[in-house]
Design an enzyme around this catalytic site. Structure first.
Site, PDB file in Angstrom:
ATOM      1  N   THR A 311       0.847  -1.198   0.000  1.00 26.37           N
ATOM      2  CA  THR A 311       0.000   0.000   0.000  1.00 26.37           C
ATOM      3  C   THR A 311       0.878   1.241   0.000  1.00 26.37           C
ATOM      4  OG1 THR A 311      -0.126   0.475   2.376  1.00 26.37           O
ATOM      5  CG2 THR A 311      -1.586  -1.245   1.526  1.00 26.37           C
ATOM      6  N   ASP A 312       0.273   2.375  -0.283  1.00 23.14           N
ATOM      7  CA  ASP A 312       0.948   3.646  -0.008  1.00 23.14           C
ATOM      8  C   ASP A 312       0.596   4.050   1.418  1.00 23.14           C
ATOM      9  OD1 ASP A 312       2.423   5.974  -0.285  1.00 23.14           O
ATOM     10  OD2 ASP A 312       1.537   6.537  -2.198  1.00 23.14           O
ATOM     11  N   TRP A 313       1.110   5.174   1.833  1.00 17.09           N
ATOM     12  CA  TRP A 313       1.069   5.669   3.215  1.00 17.09           C
ATOM     13  C   TRP A 313      -0.359   5.699   3.773  1.00 17.09           C
ATOM     14  CZ3 TRP A 313       5.454   7.065   6.019  1.00 17.09           C
ATOM     15  CH2 TRP A 313       5.253   7.783   7.208  1.00 17.09           C
ATOM     16  N   ALA A 314      -0.651   4.821   4.734  1.00 13.41           N
ATOM     17  CA  ALA A 314      -1.933   4.804   5.473  1.00 13.41           C
ATOM     18  C   ALA A 314      -3.145   4.641   4.573  1.00 13.41           C
ATOM     19  CB  ALA A 314      -2.074   6.081   6.312  1.00 13.41           C
ATOM     20  N   ASP A 315      -2.973   4.048   3.400  1.00 10.32           N
ATOM     21  CA  ASP A 315      -4.079   4.045   2.443  1.00 10.32           C
ATOM     22  C   ASP A 315      -5.144   3.002   2.718  1.00 10.32           C
ATOM     23  OD1 ASP A 315      -3.760   6.266   0.856  1.00 10.32           O
ATOM     24  OD2 ASP A 315      -2.305   5.315  -0.458  1.00 10.32           O
TER      25      ASP A 315
END
Length: 777
Positions: A311-315
């Site tokens: 995932t990307d940051w906190a997605d």
């Protein structure tokens, strides 16, 4: 009747399975690695498997306030929780969002790996955003940003930069980078335009796959001691948000998604990319983090790819906090993991571990999905050799930050800058002329580098890159300090938002211009990254426009130096300039590179990697549709354009002239299985040595779906001495001319195609239509 329907269904399913089985593995299986993975997997508890699927930021492990007390220090208690209790398998980012020395990185990674091996028996995989070189390792080499590398149209430079970056990253014992970025930068408003290789699918596919090999080496099953794993991003459709703002929805037809946006990932996976990071936003209303179709079917199954999806940051959190497709975090995790996410970049909370275990216990996430994700993560760690060598010694990397590497960065910067205008041959400068260097970008390392430079937003580049030359410093060194005047007239407020400027002092710059023979107005943007770089007006700032207008009244010739991560509209000041150079974000060697080019010591060879808009309401890309007719303009090689651009994709001038002759192809008629080889003679008819990027375009004259006006199919960069001629060969597969039809299937249709290189045109014809049943060709 029921028996007949069941039989038919069985045949359909059998055919579907057999099609997938026929797809060769994107990365060849290494049976020794596979056996190790399966053996370890059988020994692992559910908690250990979920821990491997978790990624946390390094600051979670830090002693509170240690970064402000002389340097970041790891907390033993927090490491006990992260590795001992929750069995976390990956850490990312740099302490305090600030670059560290390679020695500090070795200290950090050594302790993390020792703890991970003691508590889990599995090495941690550490990842950094090394976007344009040693982003987060101090004193390393910073290259031009990817948008510049795209403008170079030089695959070998992209490969060299990736090799160097891998070497310097491994010197800090970091085995994984979150790049290259191959989003298509097709909206000039977007704040991440500069992180990819431009607007074109083919350029991103070529440069991206070249970078993969540069970073990882030739064998993705055995990543060497001087190589690192890549994480392609941001899969996919991220670069064309409908609003132009970062992390906002994209609306892309299935045809364009498959034909253009998927193309760079397809080639990167075929080149051996070990991991992929996901688009933070939505495509056609579906968050990509929750799309089983895009993550599992398109990427994993259709390509028979055994890599890992991050995932990307906190997605995962954003699925319920922002996108509203889940009611809470538990449902968001369920959606993401079942869609095909293998590792969650949390990045600050280990509650992911607790919640995912609950979902497995409740039967909401199958154990087979957990095993599949863990298997992919372990496989990547084995491919990196982390079980054998979890930490590398910085002493084994003597070329770190070397002059040899700096020279590659200098060459990359020189070949990436684009000469857009040069009336009366004002450039190169004649000897002895007195120069005024003005504008907010004239004396700034921050603006030369852009974001992802020592810090996320690049705000401290002037501090960390003080050993390198700004434009003003490079000019003073090249032409003599007595020949260079510096008076900015406009300056940025470096303590505020990236767009904020101080009270202008334009009158001081105008007064200084009276003592100069030529004015270099260095204008553009301050550094920014991601969502903080959003804007509402693409026009260059009013202060900077006013500066150029006031300077023009002095009657002195003006050279505009455009230094920004995306094109800012300058149509009302462009006529006031005798010359225009687009340097984009050339990195630490950018000042020296520009001085070399302006002096004539080097020659311009860059070409536009995107279409430069002429007006804020006239955005577009070079591969538009025929119906988007708004008139005719003079663009690259004087082709008839039907969109209004300030400068077209592929446009770029040189100090010398090139002539194209004898354009030919080995087959004027072809079918779907043919290969087409085009040749063209390119001559340097000027008085200076120069490099020319030969671009091969195609135009499908009639198609069942409205075709693009033209598409780039190949390119090759050649160096020519004055009077020299070289025959350039450009080969494509005839299937490269296919497109995705309304039914979602690839088709090459009978009919004519116009092919163009420079000002030379020829026509070829497909004699037989072919439609493919496979998702990729």
């Amino acid at each position: 009747m029921k028996l007949i329907l069941i039989s038919l269904l069985a045949v359909v399913l059998l055919n579907a399975c057999s099609t997938k089985d026929k797809t060769e593995p994107a990365i060849a299986k290494d049976e020794a690695i596979e056996q190790k993975v399966e053996t370890l997997l059988k020994e692992m508890t559910l908690e250990e498997k979920i821990g491997q699927m978790t990624q946390l930021a390094i600051d979670v492990l830090g002693q509170p306030g240690s970064a402000n007390r002389g340097g970041f220090q790891l907390s033993e208690a927090l490491m006990d929780s992260v590795f001992g209790t929750y069995k976390v398998g990956s850490i990312l980012n740099t302490p305090g969002a600030t670059a560290q020395t390679k020695e500090k990185w070795q200290e950090i990674i050594s302790r993390i790996q020792q703890k991970s091996m003691d508590e889990i028996g599995i090495p941690c995989i550490y990842g950094l955003d090394q976007i344009h070189g040693s982003t987060y390792i101090l004193n390393g080499t910073l290259f031009p940003q990817p948008i510049n590398m795209g403008a170079s149209f030089n695959r070998s430079l992209v490969h060299e930069a990736a090799v160097v970056t891998a070497y310097e990253t491994k010197a800090g014992s970091v085995p994984w980078t979150f790049c290259p970025t191959v989003d298509l930068g097709r909206d000039a408003r977007w704040s991440r335009m500069w992180e990819d290789y431009g607007e074109d699918a083919y350029v991103n596919a070529e440069m991206g796959s070249t970078a993969v090999v540069g970073f990882q080496g030739d064998n993705p099953n055995q990543i060497g001691s001087k190589s690192i794993a890549v994480c392609m991003k941001h899969y996919m459709g991220y670069g064309t948000p409908y609003s132009g703002k970062d992390r906002t929805p994209a609306i892309i037809s299935k045809q364009e998604l498959r034909e253009k946006h998927f193309a760079p990932y397809l080639e990167a996976v075929r080149a051996g990319a070990l991991s992929v990071m996901v688009n933070s936003g939505t495509v056609n209303g579906v968050p990509v983090h929750a799309s089983y179709e895009l993550l599992t079917e398109w990427l994993k199954e259709d390509l028979n790819w055994d890599g890992m999806i991050l995932t990307d940051w906190a997605d995962i959190n954003n699925l319920y906090t922002r996108e509203k497709v889940a009611k809470d975090k538990k449902e968001a995790i369920k959606l993401a993991i079942n869609a095909g996410i293998d590792m969650a970049m949390e990045p600050y909370s280990w509650d992911f571990c607790v919640i995912l275990k609950e979902l497995v216990d409740e039967g909401e996430v199958k154990m087979s999905r957990i095993d599949d994700a863990t298997r992919r993560i372990l496989r990547m760690k084995y491919r990196l050799g982390l079980f054998e060598t979890p930490v590398f010694s910085s002493e084994d990397y003597p070329l770190f930050g070397s002059e040899e590497f700096a020279n590659i960065a200098l060459k990359s910067a020189e070949e990436s800058m684009v000469l857009l205008k040069n009336d009366n041959n004002v450039l190169p400068l004649s000897p002895g002329r007195k120069i005024l260097v003005t504008g907010p970008n004239a004396n700034s390392m921050r603006t030369l580098n852009g974001g992802w430079s020592y810090t996320w937003q690049g705000k401290r580049a002037d501090e960390f890159a003080s050993a390198h030359n700004t434009i003003y410093e490079a000019f003073s060194s090249k032409f003599g300090s007595d020949k260079v005047i510096y008076e900015p007239g406009v300056t940025y407020n470096n303590r505020g938002n990236y767009w904020e400027e101080n009270e202008p002092e334009i009158e001081k710059a105008v007064a200084a211009a009276r003592n100069a023979d030529v004015i270099f107005a260095c204008i553009g943007e301050n550094s920014y990254c991601e969502t903080p770089g959003n804007l509402s007006d693409l026009t260059l700032s009013e202060n900077q426009l006013n500066l150029v207008k006031a300077l023009s009244k002095t009657g002195k010739p003006i050279v505009l130096i455009l230094n920004s991560g995306r094109p800012r509209v300058i149509n009302d000041i462009e006529p006031l300039a005798k010359a225009v150079v687009n340097i984009m974000l050339p990195g630490n060697m950018g000042g020296n590179a520009l001085a070399n080019l302006v002096s004539g010591e080097a020659n311009f060879s860059g070409k536009m990697p995107y279409s430069y808009p002429k007006a804020v309401n006239s955005l577009g890309s070079y591969d538009y549709k025929p119906s988007e007719h708004t008139g005719t303009m003079e663009g690259a090689y004087n082709y008839n354009s039907q969109m209004t651009f300030q400068w077209a994709f592929g446009y770029g001038l040189s100090y010398t002239d090139f002539e194209y002759l004898n354009f030919s192809v080995d087959k004027t008629t072809f079918t779907a299985n043919d290969e087409l080889t085009f040749t063209i003679d390119v001559s340097n008819t000027g008085a200076r040595a120069g490099k020319e990027s030969v671009l091969l375009f195609s135009s499908d004259l009639v198609a069942s779906l409205t075709p693009d006006v033209r598409r780039l199919r190949n390119f090759e960069k050649v160096e020519l001495q004055p009077g020299e001629t070289k025959t350039v060969q450009l080969t494509i597969k005839s299937s490269d001319l296919a497109f995705v039809g309304y039914d979602g299937k690839w088709v090459l249709e009978e009919g004519e195609f116009k092919m163009q290189a420079g000002n030379q045109v020829l026509t070829i014809a497909c004699t037989e239509t072919k439609k493919w049943e496979t998702p990729n060709i």
